[in-house]
Design a protein around this motif. Sequence first.
Motif, PDB file in Angstrom:
ATOM      1  N   VAL A  61       0.858  -1.181   0.000  1.00 14.40           N
ATOM      2  CA  VAL A  61       0.000   0.000   0.000  1.00 14.40           C
ATOM      3  C   VAL A  61       0.895   1.231   0.000  1.00 14.40           C
ATOM      4  N   LEU A  62       0.612   2.152  -0.887  1.00 12.81           N
ATOM      5  CA  LEU A  62       1.320   3.428  -0.869  1.00 12.81           C
ATOM      6  C   LEU A  62       0.781   4.285   0.266  1.00 12.81           C
ATOM      7  N   ALA A  63       1.627   5.065   0.878  1.00 11.68           N
ATOM      8  CA  ALA A  63       1.192   5.950   1.953  1.00 11.68           C
ATOM      9  C   ALA A  63       0.082   6.888   1.478  1.00 11.68           C
ATOM     10  N   VAL A  64       0.180   7.373   0.233  1.00 10.57           N
ATOM     11  CA  VAL A  64      -0.852   8.285  -0.281  1.00 10.57           C
ATOM     12  C   VAL A  64      -2.205   7.588  -0.408  1.00 10.57           C
ATOM     13  N   GLN A  65      -2.210   6.272  -0.582  1.00  8.33           N
ATOM     14  CA  GLN A  65      -3.462   5.524  -0.631  1.00  8.33           C
ATOM     15  C   GLN A  65      -4.137   5.462   0.737  1.00  8.33           C
ATOM     16  N   ALA A  66      -3.378   5.690   1.788  1.00  3.17           N
ATOM     17  CA  ALA A  66      -3.917   5.645   3.142  1.00  3.17           C
ATOM     18  C   ALA A  66      -4.402   7.011   3.625  1.00  3.17           C
ATOM     19  N   ASP A  67      -4.340   8.021   2.769  1.00  4.24           N
ATOM     20  CA  ASP A  67      -4.804   9.354   3.142  1.00  4.24           C
ATOM     21  C   ASP A  67      -6.222   9.276   3.696  1.00  4.24           C
ATOM     22  N   SER A  68      -6.446   9.902   4.820  1.00  2.00           N
ATOM     23  CA  SER A  68      -7.727   9.967   5.528  1.00  2.00           C
ATOM     24  C   SER A  68      -8.107   8.659   6.216  1.00  2.00           C
ATOM     25  N   ALA A  69      -7.206   7.709   6.254  1.00  2.00           N
ATOM     26  CA  ALA A  69      -7.509   6.400   6.838  1.00  2.00           C
ATOM     27  C   ALA A  69      -7.166   6.356   8.320  1.00  2.00           C
ATOM     28  N   GLU A  70      -7.732   5.350   8.964  1.00  2.00           N
ATOM     29  CA  GLU A  70      -7.373   5.012  10.334  1.00  2.00           C
ATOM     30  C   GLU A  70      -6.531   3.747  10.283  1.00  2.00           C
ATOM     31  N   ILE A  71      -5.353   3.814  10.886  1.00  2.00           N
ATOM     32  CA  ILE A  71      -4.398   2.708  10.844  1.00  2.00           C
ATOM     33  C   ILE A  71      -4.105   2.268  12.272  1.00  2.00           C
ATOM     34  N   THR A  72      -4.092   0.956  12.462  1.00  2.00           N
ATOM     35  CA  THR A  72      -3.691   0.401  13.756  1.00  2.00           C
ATOM     36  C   THR A  72      -2.471  -0.466  13.523  1.00  2.00           C
ATOM     37  N   THR A  73      -1.428  -0.202  14.306  1.00  2.00           N
ATOM     38  CA  THR A  73      -0.206  -1.003  14.251  1.00  2.00           C
ATOM     39  C   THR A  73      -0.141  -1.855  15.513  1.00  2.00           C
ATOM     40  N   ILE A  74       0.852  -2.720  15.579  1.00  2.00           N
ATOM     41  CA  ILE A  74       1.039  -3.556  16.767  1.00  2.00           C
ATOM     42  C   ILE A  74       1.203  -2.692  18.012  1.00  2.00           C
ATOM     43  N   GLU A  75       1.815  -1.521  17.872  1.00  2.00           N
ATOM     44  CA  GLU A  75       2.004  -0.633  19.028  1.00  2.00           C
ATOM     45  C   GLU A  75       0.692  -0.072  19.550  1.00  2.00           C
ATOM     46  N   GLY A  76      -0.342  -0.074  18.727  1.00  2.00           N
ATOM     47  CA  GLY A  76      -1.616   0.503  19.129  1.00  2.00           C
ATOM     48  C   GLY A  76      -2.571  -0.462  19.807  1.00  2.00           C
ATOM     49  N   LEU A  77      -2.156  -1.697  20.027  1.00  2.00           N
ATOM     50  CA  LEU A  77      -3.071  -2.688  20.596  1.00  2.00           C
ATOM     51  C   LEU A  77      -3.148  -2.656  22.114  1.00  2.00           C
ATOM     52  N   ALA A  78      -2.033  -2.510  22.791  1.00  2.00           N
ATOM     53  CA  ALA A  78      -2.026  -2.512  24.257  1.00  2.00           C
ATOM     54  C   ALA A  78      -2.753  -1.267  24.767  1.00  2.00           C
ATOM     55  N   GLY A 104       3.000  -9.060  12.538  1.00  2.00           N
ATOM     56  CA  GLY A 104       2.086  -9.352  11.433  1.00  2.00           C
ATOM     57  C   GLY A 104       1.142 -10.486  11.752  1.00  2.00           C
ATOM     58  N   MET A 105       1.640 -11.513  12.426  1.00  2.00           N
ATOM     59  CA  MET A 105       0.791 -12.647  12.834  1.00  2.00           C
ATOM     60  C   MET A 105      -0.321 -12.183  13.766  1.00  2.00           C
ATOM     61  N   ILE A 106       0.041 -11.335  14.726  1.00  2.00           N
ATOM     62  CA  ILE A 106      -0.961 -10.838  15.673  1.00  2.00           C
ATOM     63  C   ILE A 106      -2.000  -9.983  14.961  1.00  2.00           C
ATOM     64  N   MET A 107      -1.554  -9.092  14.085  1.00  2.00           N
ATOM     65  CA  MET A 107      -2.515  -8.235  13.376  1.00  2.00           C
ATOM     66  C   MET A 107      -3.432  -9.056  12.481  1.00  2.00           C
TER      67      MET A 107
END
Length: 181
Positions: A61-78, A104-107
Amino acid sequence: MRITVTVDGTRYTDDVEPRTLLVHYLRDQLGKVGTVVGCDTSNCGACTVHLNGQSVKSCSVLAVQADSAEITTIEGLARDGELHPVQKAFEDNHALQCGFCTPGMIMQSLDLLSENPDPDEQAVREGLEGNLCRCTGYQNIVRAVRDAAERMRPGAQPEIERAGETTGTATTPGMGGGVQA
């Protein structure tokens, strides 16, 4: 190009090169280094994040494709210093060895469990087939996902606390053990 994204609950507005991959934006510009650069070809799944609630391989995914999106990474789970139930199940079931694929497995596991809150072993294996682990043999990963499903069900007892269950795979902390059947 200027993009605005919400990552792990925080809103960011940044200028990015149009060719910047989302994985590189997350790591290099936002410091979300838990999102791992694996293969850069979308084969391994190590870079899996959630984009608007769905798991995606952020190297595809290009970063520009994520414009206006909500993203959750592994750091955002706890939350409040407590691991997410999937993270805790991975820890308790020793579902990692080197740990490279673990974010990646957890996500991907979270995505699987949102679609199928009670997967059997085959469903877990199929749900994770786009994420590769080169160390564990997958036995403890499958067990961790099934344990996480239990943990996320109100009133259920985590697998690690169930009396008398053994699988014959390694139980040394940090070891995955077993061979995929």
